[in-house]
Each structure stands twice: as structure tokens, then as C-alpha cells.
Design an enzyme around this catalytic site. Sequence first.
Site, PDB file in Angstrom:
ATOM      1  N   CYS A 111      11.803 -11.664  18.215  1.00  0.00           N
ATOM      2  CA  CYS A 111      12.324 -10.982  19.400  1.00  0.00           C
ATOM      3  C   CYS A 111      13.334 -11.865  20.145  1.00  0.00           C
ATOM      4  CB  CYS A 111      11.166 -10.531  20.269  1.00  0.00           C
ATOM      5  SG  CYS A 111      11.575  -9.221  21.451  1.00  0.00           S
ATOM      6  N   HIS A 112      13.058 -12.224  21.399  1.00  0.00           N
ATOM      7  CA  HIS A 112      13.950 -13.056  22.208  1.00  0.00           C
ATOM      8  C   HIS A 112      13.727 -14.561  21.993  1.00  0.00           C
ATOM      9  CE1 HIS A 112      14.362  -9.217  24.335  1.00  0.00           C
ATOM     10  NE2 HIS A 112      15.475  -9.696  24.858  1.00  0.00           N
TER      11      HIS A 112
END
Length: 182
Positions: A111-112
Site C-alpha cells: 500500500c503506502h
Amino acid sequence: MMLNGKTIAFLVAPEGVEQVELTEPWQAVRQAGGTPRLVSTEPGEIQAFNHLDKADRFPVDTTVEEVSAADFDGLVLPGGVANPDYLRTVPAAVRFAKGFFEAGKPVASICHAPWTLIEADVVRDRTITSWPSLRTDLTNAGANWQDQEVVICVAGTNTLVSSRRPDDLKAFSQAALDVFSG
């Protein structure tokens, strides 16, 4: 694949980790015979989130100041927007993550989470995926960004597993276990 007692670090901020991106890989490591350890920048507990809503709290096993990559067999970097955004501002957390690359140990990022890897300057010339909004950041840092469920990039003695989002967790966890098992 069995991890045969290997110890895997999960690096998270005191607040903001996406709960499912912490708990699913954590359970996969446990079920494969590994020992997951929660590493943060502060002792005590971390606050996980379900997107923007507070979720559960989890006890910290150790802080980045107390350990190094040498103490672990691999690293998982869960996402959540606030989690890596905070971690990349803490020099000890960035050094901890970078230490796995310097030691040739596997890293799994979802993800991030690549924001921490960008700060550690370890994505140049690597193929990686992430949450789509990080594409420009990763490309500007020299990475080859791909929109795929899971990407496994081997560079030298280090392997980087990456995935985009919670929907990719099953593939992400399996790929991470494959790499961690050696």
C-alpha cells in the site's frame, strides 16, 4: 512453506497502520512457524486503523532504537496513509528499514509503505508496486512502478515483495512467506 522459527519484524508508527495490512501478514507468519515482532518508534501500544476509523491497539515488542536488521530474518512494512508518512520522518525508523537492504534481507511492503523505502533511498532501479497515488513518488525516486497484485524484485542479495492494497493481501502474504522461507 515453513519459516522454522525465523523472526520477522513488522515496522509500524505509533498510530495509523492499516489494521488488516498488519494482522493478515502477521497471522501468515505465525501460521508458517515464524515469530512476528512489532517494532515501533515508541514503546507501549500502537493504534491501528480501519481506513480512517480507529480500530484495535497492539502491544509493541521493541523500538527501532533497541534493535537492528541483524536481529531479524525479514521485514514487513504495512501501509495505511499515516503510518509510513510518519515513519519516513523518523531517522531511526528509516535507518532500520534501510538496514535490511544493506544486510541483504527480504522486505515486504504494501500500500503506502513504500514512502518509508523512498526516504531510505532503496527503490532506485527496482520494480515495485504500491497504492496508485505513490506511482509518481516511486518513479521520481528511480523505481519502475507496476500496477500488479504482487511484484517480487530481486536485486543483488535482497528481495523486495510489494503489493497495492488490502485486496491483494492473500497474494502478498503468500509471496512474502515464499521469500522469507528462503
